[in-house]
Design an enzyme around this catalytic site. Structure first.
Site, PDB file in Angstrom:
ATOM      1  N   ALA A  11       0.832  -1.216   0.000  1.00 58.78           N
ATOM      2  CA  ALA A  11       0.000   0.000   0.000  1.00 58.78           C
ATOM      3  C   ALA A  11       0.860   1.256   0.000  1.00 58.78           C
ATOM      4  CB  ALA A  11      -0.937  -0.024   1.219  1.00 58.78           C
ATOM      5  N   ASN A  13       3.736   3.786  -2.310  1.00 63.21           N
ATOM      6  CA  ASN A  13       3.546   4.815  -3.339  1.00 63.21           C
ATOM      7  C   ASN A  13       2.827   4.282  -4.573  1.00 63.21           C
ATOM      8  OD1 ASN A  13       4.715   6.872  -1.899  1.00 63.21           O
ATOM      9  ND2 ASN A  13       6.765   6.514  -2.721  1.00 63.21           N
ATOM     10  N   ILE A  14       3.311   3.139  -5.096  1.00 60.16           N
ATOM     11  CA  ILE A  14       2.650   2.615  -6.313  1.00 60.16           C
ATOM     12  C   ILE A  14       1.278   2.052  -5.935  1.00 60.16           C
ATOM     13  CG2 ILE A  14       2.803   1.061  -8.301  1.00 60.16           C
ATOM     14  CD1 ILE A  14       5.817   1.078  -8.028  1.00 60.16           C
ATOM     15  N   GLY A  15       1.211   1.341  -4.817  1.00 62.37           N
ATOM     16  CA  GLY A  15      -0.071   0.760  -4.380  1.00 62.37           C
ATOM     17  C   GLY A  15      -1.153   1.823  -4.247  1.00 62.37           C
ATOM     18  N   ASP A  34      -1.282  -4.462   3.172  1.00 61.82           N
ATOM     19  CA  ASP A  34       0.120  -4.256   3.571  1.00 61.82           C
ATOM     20  C   ASP A  34       0.393  -5.095   4.813  1.00 61.82           C
ATOM     21  OD1 ASP A  34       2.801  -2.937   3.991  1.00 61.82           O
ATOM     22  OD2 ASP A  34       2.023  -1.561   2.477  1.00 61.82           O
ATOM     23  N   ARG A  91      18.351  -1.996  -9.771  1.00 61.47           N
ATOM     24  CA  ARG A  91      17.202  -2.832  -9.405  1.00 61.47           C
ATOM     25  C   ARG A  91      17.695  -4.164  -8.840  1.00 61.47           C
ATOM     26  NH1 ARG A  91      15.649  -0.403 -14.337  1.00 61.47           N
ATOM     27  NH2 ARG A  91      13.848   0.971 -14.099  1.00 61.47           N
ATOM     28  N   ASN A  98      14.077  -8.265  -1.397  1.00 57.50           N
ATOM     29  CA  ASN A  98      12.734  -8.487  -1.950  1.00 57.50           C
ATOM     30  C   ASN A  98      12.376  -9.947  -2.224  1.00 57.50           C
ATOM     31  OD1 ASN A  98      12.119  -5.829  -1.667  1.00 57.50           O
ATOM     32  ND2 ASN A  98      12.371  -5.264  -3.810  1.00 57.50           N
ATOM     33  N   ILE A 121       5.019  -6.097  -9.949  1.00 56.04           N
ATOM     34  CA  ILE A 121       5.749  -4.851 -10.232  1.00 56.04           C
ATOM     35  C   ILE A 121       7.060  -4.792  -9.432  1.00 56.04           C
ATOM     36  CG2 ILE A 121       5.619  -2.320 -10.145  1.00 56.04           C
ATOM     37  CD1 ILE A 121       2.658  -2.414 -10.451  1.00 56.04           C
ATOM     38  N   HIS A 178      14.031  -5.636 -17.456  1.00 56.47           N
ATOM     39  CA  HIS A 178      13.695  -4.300 -16.963  1.00 56.47           C
ATOM     40  C   HIS A 178      14.923  -3.742 -16.245  1.00 56.47           C
ATOM     41  CE1 HIS A 178      11.293  -1.013 -15.679  1.00 56.47           C
ATOM     42  NE2 HIS A 178      11.200  -1.376 -14.420  1.00 56.47           N
TER      43      HIS A 178
END
Ligand code: APR
Length: 313
Positions: A11, A13-15, A34, A91, A98, A121, A178
């Site tokens: 939840a 910035n992108i969420g 979240d 990344r 992650n 994402i 990416h």
């Protein structure tokens, strides 16, 4: 028909922007999920967004939650759980942090949302989406990574500005991983059918390709964290293609099973997204240079995926 259900895992910035677009477009009921320490934050964001519907008259609900049971029965899951890049990080630097997060998300998604179409994402994207599919054992058509739509949006914008034309008329595609080895494919870029080379000089095109490759890093340097408006808009275009069976041809990270000569990893390729999820991977002819760039990009992706595979779990 019941409203569709979209769960946004992460939840941040992108969420938050994903939820905003779901509300604006009334795509369905939204769960903004979240981890427990962020539950009240997610609930606050959800309430704020739901109150925004007073202005557009939509009836879709938005809830914030740290309980996976609230995500049960989702039609679409969009995963941004994880830590974003900081200035100076690639990344790939995010793997160690992650990977455990995507595994936790995968285990819960498998249990609570077995039928959802999943858009990943979280970065490093190509490795995270691979690990999600491996861990859940979902069919490749149901799992896709968001990268190419964003990279080609950046590419299109830079080309439109340079050519002095509307972005509406620019068509671009970006293949490969990416990361900085991504392959913006100039031979398929047109301004309403007119090859970009007709309108933009080669040195300018080279600079645009370079800026596209580093487009995420440019924003990280400026903001101190990763982009969120364009990533969210890109993932929502993919979700809409699925929810409304639009059969859109979009560059996405898809699981390769021999296409382009590669298999057993995810990489950006043109796919058709419709109600069946990733319905088809489209194989386009590439010239020798483009093939060589794709090979370099594939190697870079495979190296990160190898790190993930070695980390067990
Ligand atoms: N389950 C659910 N959410 C989680 C989990 C988890 N196991 N672990 C972390 N999160 C949440 C964080 O608490 C945080 O609220 O993911 C959210 C990520 O939000 P931001 O830190 O704001 O990051 P954002 O900019 O949204 O980017 C998310 O997308 O583009 C990628 O590189 C970016 O990997 C990053 C991800």
């Amino acid at each position: 028909m019941a409203r569709r259900k979209i769960s946004l895992i992460g939840a941040g910035n992108i969420g938050g922007e994903l939820a905003n677009l779901c509300v604006q477009k009334q795509l369905g009921d939204v769960v903004l999920f979240d981890i427990p320490p962020k539950e009240s934050f997610a609930q606050g964001k959800a309430l704020d967004l739901e109150q925004a519907t007073a202005q557009n008259g939509g009836d879709a609900t938005v809830i914030g939650s740290a309980n996976w049971e609230d995500c049960a029965g989702s039609d679409v899951l969009i995963i941004t759980a994880g830590i974003p890049r900081k200035p100076g990080q690639s990344r790939d630097d995010l793997v160690g942090i992650n990977v455990p997060i995507i595994r936790d998300v995968a285990d819960n998604a498998k249990k609570h949302c077995p039928d959802a179409f999943v858009i990943v994402i979280s970065n490093p994207l190509d490795a995270m989406v691979y690990e999600f599919m491996r861990r859940t054992n979902k069919p490749p058509a149901q799992v896709v990574g968001m990268a190419g739509v964003l990279d080609s949006s950046r590419f299109s914008l830079f080309l439109a500005r340079e050519a002095g034309v509307s972005i509406k008329d620019v068509r671009t595609t970006v293949l490969g991983g990416h990361g900085d080895t991504m392959v913006p494919v100039l031979s398929y870029c047109t301004i309403n059918g007119v090859g970009v080379r007709e309108l933009i000089a080669q040195d300018k095109l080279d600079a645009i390709v370079d800026r596209t490759r580093k487009g995420g890093g440019e924003i990280v340097k400026l903001m101190g964290t990763s982009a969120y408006f364009a990533p969210a808009a890109s993932a929502i275009a993919m979700a809409e293609a699925y929810l409304f069976d639009q059969k859109r041809l979009l560059p996405c990270a898809a699981y390769l099973e021999g296409q382009y000569g590669y298999k057993d990893f995810f990489m950006g390729v043109p796919v058709i997204i419709g109600a069946g999820g990733v319905e088809k991977i489209v194989e386009i002819d590439l010239n020798a240079d483009e093939k060589a760039m794709l090979e370099k990009s594939a190697k870079a992706v495979q190296e990160v995926v190898a790190v993930v595979k070695k980390s067990g779990g």
